[in-house]
Design an enzyme around this catalytic site. Structure first.
Site, short mmCIF file in Angstrom:
data_model
loop_
_atom_site.label_atom_id
_atom_site.label_comp_id
_atom_site.label_asym_id
_atom_site.label_seq_id
_atom_site.Cartn_x
_atom_site.Cartn_y
_atom_site.Cartn_z
N GLU A 249 10.79 2.37 2.07
CA GLU A 249 10.25 2.46 3.44
C GLU A 249 8.85 1.87 3.37
OE1 GLU A 249 11.94 3.54 5.99
OE2 GLU A 249 13.65 4.44 4.95
N CYS A 283 2.81 2.90 9.75
CA CYS A 283 3.56 1.66 9.45
C CYS A 283 4.16 1.04 10.69
CB CYS A 283 4.65 1.98 8.44
SG CYS A 283 5.56 3.45 8.87
P1 NAD Z 1 0.71 2.30 -1.72
O1 NAD Z 1 1.87 1.38 -1.89
O2 NAD Z 1 -0.60 1.88 -2.21
O3 NAD Z 1 1.03 3.70 -2.44
C1 NAD Z 1 2.19 4.43 -2.12
C2 NAD Z 1 2.53 5.34 -3.29
O4 NAD Z 1 2.90 4.53 -4.39
C3 NAD Z 1 1.36 6.20 -3.74
O5 NAD Z 1 1.84 7.47 -4.13
C4 NAD Z 1 0.84 5.44 -4.94
O6 NAD Z 1 0.17 6.23 -5.86
C5 NAD Z 1 2.15 4.93 -5.52
N1 NAD Z 1 2.03 3.81 -6.44
C6 NAD Z 1 1.20 2.76 -6.36
N2 NAD Z 1 1.40 1.93 -7.41
C7 NAD Z 1 2.39 2.49 -8.17
C8 NAD Z 1 3.04 2.14 -9.37
N3 NAD Z 1 2.72 1.03 -10.02
N4 NAD Z 1 4.01 2.95 -9.86
C9 NAD Z 1 4.36 4.07 -9.19
N5 NAD Z 1 3.76 4.48 -8.04
C10 NAD Z 1 2.80 3.69 -7.54
O7 NAD Z 1 0.67 2.67 -0.17
P2 NAD Z 1 -0.41 3.56 0.61
O8 NAD Z 1 -1.67 2.78 0.75
O9 NAD Z 1 -0.46 4.94 0.06
O10 NAD Z 1 0.29 3.69 2.04
C11 NAD Z 1 0.20 2.73 3.03
C12 NAD Z 1 1.44 1.86 3.07
O11 NAD Z 1 2.60 2.66 3.25
C13 NAD Z 1 1.42 0.91 4.25
O12 NAD Z 1 1.89 -0.35 3.84
C14 NAD Z 1 2.39 1.55 5.23
O13 NAD Z 1 2.97 0.65 6.15
C15 NAD Z 1 3.40 2.12 4.31
N6 NAD Z 1 4.14 3.19 4.98
C16 NAD Z 1 5.45 2.98 5.30
C17 NAD Z 1 6.15 3.96 5.99
C18 NAD Z 1 7.60 3.80 6.35
O14 NAD Z 1 8.24 4.81 6.63
N7 NAD Z 1 8.13 2.59 6.40
C19 NAD Z 1 5.51 5.14 6.33
C20 NAD Z 1 4.18 5.31 5.99
C21 NAD Z 1 3.50 4.34 5.30
#
Ligand code: NAD
Length: 475
Positions: A249, A283
């Site tokens: 997502e 998002c």
């Molecule tokens: P992010 O991708 O930076 O982090 C998301 C999660 O992934 C965090 O828990 C982070 O610690 C983890 N992560 C990062 N690198 C990793 C790795 N190498 N291995 C394992 N885990 C890792 O995203 P964010 O800044 O926390 O959130 C914002 C993003 O999320 C935006 O792009 C937004 O659109 C998206 N989002 C999507 C939805 C949806 O339902 N489609 C909902 C909310 C947010």
């Protein structure tokens, strides 16, 4: 009020570790609390515990799974204001919106409790040939096994709920890695789950640094990875996930089309909410507003005046609508994207300034098509208008994005509504409301770079279960 420190949850038990992570108050930038950090040892123990707990979880009856979820609903209700205050501090989410998220958390668990009793199979007639005349089949859904759940910073309660609640409903043990920026919501959910009689090892909530997070994606004992976050991280993890099922997502830069038949006052009201709610850190936040030339000027005026009136400031203040963005870095990035767009010919209709983590609610028009604000996901309180002459051209332009989560279309023309539904390359088309519209039991997810698979309780439970067939010979 936050506690001084929060334990992690390892195999259902609270655990303090030698290492901790500071969690900032996102508005003041001061340290608000600290949380225990998991390292490789705790992560390995949690995955093994989840693996060992799989038979006991699968053996739970639906009334038992429902009872666990109902316990959470009751406890969330009792602790609602505490949850909202924690969210307000750790995410900088305005207190009214924080309370709104608690309501959604409760709803998500409530629906999951009902869904736990609706995981059903089918009876199949297999006698379509002489050789199978004596056979019939039955299907049931069985838990997929231990699941890995990774969540983003922006909805620390409800997006955790969208993974944890279906896992419990489906009978899957889970290991959850909340976002390091906002781990408190998930840890309080862990605290409440620890009050239930889920089988030992059924769940772990482990805040950890990303350099230690590899096993959440790579370990073969985990049968599904459900990830919500940025497209960059999500697609990278999919490449590392091996044999496990993957649900992603991810992000978007949602379009909202307003045609000449629409109610402009109504559209303006909803678009301002959809674009600037939670400082645009959703998002499905409205980022691109496509307006028909006959109503463009009226909509522009309505939007600009409403955007200028939005109250910005301390998220604890009941009147605040625009709180901080999640970090100084994001504030800087957004300001540089706005400046680059203006340099390329865009015009600011409202806002445009930034002070630390506070970014003005900003409305622009005439974005150059190659600028970051047009091409990428802003994830901040910034949206831009563009004019179109023909509805089909608007659909084509809305599709001019590598993302495809949801789109909004304001029209009173039912045929256009159907055309939009046919042609828009997204997971959901919202007619007469903004792309940001969501209730938690609807199927939700994206196409293109926005992800694969759907959340919403029924669909998440489907992903977390496997179809198992029994064939019966009746002679
Ligand atoms: P992010 O991708 O930076 O982090 C998301 C999660 O992934 C965090 O828990 C982070 O610690 C983890 N992560 C990062 N690198 C990793 C790795 N190498 N291995 C394992 N885990 C890792 O995203 P964010 O800044 O926390 O959130 C914002 C993003 O999320 C935006 O792009 C937004 O659109 C998206 N989002 C999507 C939805 C949806 O339902 N489609 C909902 C909310 C947010």
């Amino acid at each position: 009020m936050l506690k001084d420190s929060y334990p992690l949850y390892l195999a259902n038990e609270p655990v303090m570790t030698d290492e901790s992570l500071k969690v900032l108050d996102k508005y003041s930038g001061k340290v608000a609390t600290k949380v225990a950090l998991a390292g490789p040892k705790e992560i390995e123990a949690a995955i093994q515990a989840a693996h060992d707990a799989a038979p006991a979880m699968a053996a739970l009856k639906s009334y038992q799974r429902r009872a666990v979820l109902e316990h959470c609903v009751a406890r969330f209700r009792e602790r609602a204001e505490e949850l909202a205050e924690a969210l307000c501090i750790e995410a900088g989410k305005p207190i009214k919106d924080s309370r709104g998220e608690v309501v959604r958390l409760i709803e998500t668990f409530r629906v999951a409790a009902a869904e736990a009793e609706r995981i059903e199979g089918r009876v199949l007639s297999l006698d379509n040939h002489e050789r199978a005349a004596a056979y019939f089949g039955m299907t049931k859904r069985v838990p997929i096994g231990p699941v890995s759940l990774i969540t983003p910073f922006n909805f620390p309660l409800n997006l955790t709920a969208h993974k944890v609640a279906p896992a419990i409903a489906a009978g899957c043990p889970f290991v959850l890695k909340p976002a390091e920026k906002t781990p408190i919501g998930a840890l309080i959910i862990g605290e409440i789950l620890a009050e239930t009689d889920l089988p030992k090892g059924a769940f772990s909530v482990l805040t950890c640094m990303v350099e230690n997070a590899g096993p959440f994606t790579k370990d073969d004992r985990l049968k599904l990875l459900s990830f919500t976050g940025s497209d960059k991280v999500g697609w990278m993890l999919k490449g590392q996930a091996g044999k496990k099922k993957v649900v992603l997502e991810l992000g978007g830069n949602a379009a909202c089309i307003v045609d000449e038949t629409a109610d402009i006052a109504d559209a303006a009201e909803r678009i301002v909410f959809g674009a600037y709610y939670q400082s645009g850190q959703s998002c499905i936040s409205v980022q691109r507003i496509l307006a028909h030339k006959d109503i463009y000027a009226d909509l522009r005026q309505a939007l600009a005046s409403k955007v200028k009136d939005l109250v910005a400031g301390d998220p604890r203040d009941e009147k605040t609508f625009i709180g901080p963005v999640i970090s100084e870095g994001d504030g800087e990035r957004l300001k540089s994207w706005i400046d680059a767009a203006v340099k390329g010919g865009a015009k600011i209709l409202a806002g445009g300034k930034r002070d630390g983590v506070m970014v003005d609610a900003t409305l622009l028009e005439n974005l150059p098509k190659d600028c970051d604000l047009y091409r990428k996901e802003a994830f901040g309180p910034v949206a831009a208008m563009e004019e179109f002459a023909d509805f089909d051209e608007a659909l084509t332009r809305a599709n001019d994005s590598r993302y495809g989560l949801q789109a909004g279309v304001f029209t009173r023309d039912i045929l256009r509504a159907h055309r939009a539904w046919d042609r828009l390359e997204v997971g959901g088309v919202i007619i007469n409301d903004v792309p940001s519209w969501r209730v938690d039991h609807m199927p939700y997810g994206g196409v293109k770079d926005s992800g694969i698979g759907r959340e919403g309780l029924t669909w998440a439970i489907e992903d977390m279960t496997e179809l198992r067939l029994m064939v019966l010979r009746r002679t």
